[in-house]
Design a protein around this motif. Structure first.
Motif, PDB file in Angstrom:
ATOM      1  N   PRO A   6     -51.656 -44.517  19.859  1.00 14.65           N
ATOM      2  CA  PRO A   6     -51.019 -44.967  18.616  1.00 14.65           C
ATOM      3  C   PRO A   6     -52.050 -45.431  17.595  1.00 14.65           C
ATOM      4  N   TRP A  10     -49.733 -49.268  14.286  1.00 14.36           N
ATOM      5  CA  TRP A  10     -48.484 -49.081  15.034  1.00 14.36           C
ATOM      6  C   TRP A  10     -48.026 -50.431  15.571  1.00 14.36           C
ATOM      7  N   PRO A  11     -46.704 -50.675  15.629  1.00 13.30           N
ATOM      8  CA  PRO A  11     -46.237 -51.984  16.115  1.00 13.30           C
ATOM      9  C   PRO A  11     -46.823 -52.344  17.478  1.00 13.30           C
ATOM     10  N   HIS A  13     -49.829 -52.536  18.492  1.00 11.90           N
ATOM     11  CA  HIS A  13     -50.907 -51.648  18.922  1.00 11.90           C
ATOM     12  C   HIS A  13     -51.819 -52.315  19.943  1.00 11.90           C
ATOM     13  N   SER A  16     -51.044 -51.836  23.609  1.00 10.27           N
ATOM     14  CA  SER A  16     -50.946 -50.458  24.096  1.00 10.27           C
ATOM     15  C   SER A  16     -52.068 -50.117  25.068  1.00 10.27           C
ATOM     16  N   GLN A  29     -46.777 -50.174  26.540  1.00 12.34           N
ATOM     17  CA  GLN A  29     -47.074 -51.469  25.942  1.00 12.34           C
ATOM     18  C   GLN A  29     -46.642 -52.549  26.926  1.00 12.34           C
ATOM     19  N   HIS A  48     -41.795 -48.298  20.241  1.00 14.70           N
ATOM     20  CA  HIS A  48     -41.748 -49.118  19.032  1.00 14.70           C
ATOM     21  C   HIS A  48     -40.348 -49.629  18.726  1.00 14.70           C
ATOM     22  N   HIS A  51     -39.769 -53.295  19.087  1.00 14.99           N
ATOM     23  CA  HIS A  51     -40.750 -54.244  18.584  1.00 14.99           C
ATOM     24  C   HIS A  51     -40.116 -55.443  17.868  1.00 14.99           C
ATOM     25  N   ASP A  67     -43.469 -45.312  26.449  1.00 13.73           N
ATOM     26  CA  ASP A  67     -42.886 -44.149  25.785  1.00 13.73           C
ATOM     27  C   ASP A  67     -42.388 -43.208  26.879  1.00 13.73           C
ATOM     28  N   HIS A 189     -41.504 -45.819  10.701  1.00 14.24           N
ATOM     29  CA  HIS A 189     -41.953 -45.544  12.070  1.00 14.24           C
ATOM     30  C   HIS A 189     -41.330 -44.251  12.587  1.00 14.24           C
TER      31      HIS A 189
END
Length: 286
Positions: A6, A10-11, A13, A16, A29, A48, A51, A67, A189
Motif C-alpha cells: 500500500p 493508505w489508511p 499504512h 501493514s 494490517q 481499509h 479503518h 486483504d 480509497h
C-alpha cells in the motif's frame, strides 16, 4: 514502494505488512492490544474498509485485518477463490501469525467467510459479528446474469482492466447503488482500488467461484453466538437476508441500524463498534 504494497498515505499504512503464506502473498494490517480479533472485508473492498472503526476498538482487541485473496494488495493465484478455499487459507494465515481469534467480524461476503470458518472448524471464536452479511445467492435475473458476467470477466483479464477506469462518478455511482453515502475521502480509497487491475480481476474471480449453497444449508448447525448488524437502507443485501439467517441459527440475534446502507462500518463506525463491543464483552473478559 512496490505495486503490491500500500502507498504511504493508505489508511494505517504503518500497520501493514506482507505475509507470504502459500498460495498467497497476503497484505495484513495488525494493530491494537487485547484479545485476537479477525476482521474480514467484503468483495470489492480491502482492509481499509475497517479503518474508521479502528479508533473505537484498538484498545480492546488485537485487530488482524487482511486483504482477502486477490483484493487490495494481496497477491493470489487464479482459481482459488471458492468460499471453503478462502476460509482454509485464512486459517493457514492465522496459524502463521500465531493468532487465535476470540471474535471474527465480517462485512458482506466477509460475513459468509467468517461463518464458513466456523462451520468447517477452521476457527473456534467465542463470538461472530456479521455486518450487512451477503449470505444468499443472487435472486431473480441476477442469479444467472451476474455469475455469467463474472465468469467472463475472470476468464478475460482484459475485460476487468477495461472496466477499472475508476472515475469519481463511477465510484460514487457504485457505492451509492448499495444505499451507502460516503464522503469524498472514503470514496477516494475505493477509486484507487478500482484503478488497480489486479484488484478488479481478483474481485471478479471471487464472484465467479462464489457459492453459498452449502453454508446456507448448514446455518442451523452453527452453534457459535452470532450477532447480525444490518443497515436498514442496504440496497445490495436486503435486511430480510439477515432476518432469515438469524432465525435459522440457534444462537443468533439481529440489530438493525436506521438510516444506514450497505457499508455500515464506514457510514456509521461508532454505532457498529458499539454493537461489537457490547456483544463481545463476555468473550473479551474471559
Amino acid at each position: 514502494m512496490t505495486a503490491d504494497y500500500p502507498p504511504t498515505d493508505w489508511p494505517f499504512h504503518e500497520a501493514s505488512s506482507i505475509v507470504p503464506v502459500s498460495p498467497h502473498r497476503w497484505h495484513v494490517q495488525d494493530f491494537g492490544t487485547g484479545q485476537d480479533a479477525l476482521f474480514l472485508h467484503g468483495a470489492g473492498a480491502s482492509a481499509h474498509s475497517w479503518h474508521r472503526i479502528v479508533p473505537f476498538l484498538q484498545s480492546g482487541f488485537r485487530m488482524i485485518v487482511p486483504d482477502l485473496p486477490g483484493h487490495g494488495f494481496t497477491r493470489s493465484p487464479r482459481g482459488r477463490a471458492r468460499l471453503p478455499d478462502v476460509a482454509r487459507d485464512l486459517g493457514a494465515l492465522l496459524d502463521h501469525l500465531g493468532a487465535t481469534p476470540r471474535i471474527i467480524v465480517g462485512h458482506s461476503a466477509g460475513g459468509a467467510i467468517a461463518l464458513e470458518m466456523v462451520r468447517l472448524g477452521i476457527a473456534k471464536p467465542d463470538r461472530v459479528v456479521v455486518v450487512n452479511g451477503a449470505l444468499e445467492n443472487f435472486r431473480g435475473p441476477a442469479s444467472w446474469l451476474f455469475p455469467i458476467m463474472a465468469r467472463v470477466m475472470a476468464l478475460n483479464p482484459l475485460t476487468g482492466f477495461l472496466l477499472s477506469s475508476g472515475s469519481p462518478s463511477q465510484v460514487r455511482g457504485l457505492i451509492g447503488a448499495t444505499g451507502t453515502e460516503l464522503d469524498d475521502e472514503a470514496l477516494a480509497h475505493y477509486q484507487r482500488l478500482i484503478k488497480r487491475r489486479s484488484h478488479v480481476d481478483g474481485t471478479m474471480a471471487m464472484m465467479a467461484q462464489w457459492s453459498l449453497d452449502e453454508l446456507s444449508r448448514s446455518l442451523g448447525q452453527i452453534q457459535c453466538p452470532t450477532l447480525f448488524v444490518h443497515g436498514e437502507d442496504d440496497q445490495a443485501v436486503s435486511v430480510t437476508v439477515a432476518e432469515r439467517a438469524a432465525r435459522a441459527m440457534p444462537h443468533a440475534k439481529l440489530h438493525v441500524l436506521s438510516d444506514v446502507g450497505h457499508i455500515a462500518q464506514e457510514e456509521a463506525p461508532e454505532a457498529v463498534a458499539r454493537e461489537i463491543l457490547t456483544f463481545a464483552e463476555p468473550a473479551a473478559v474471559d
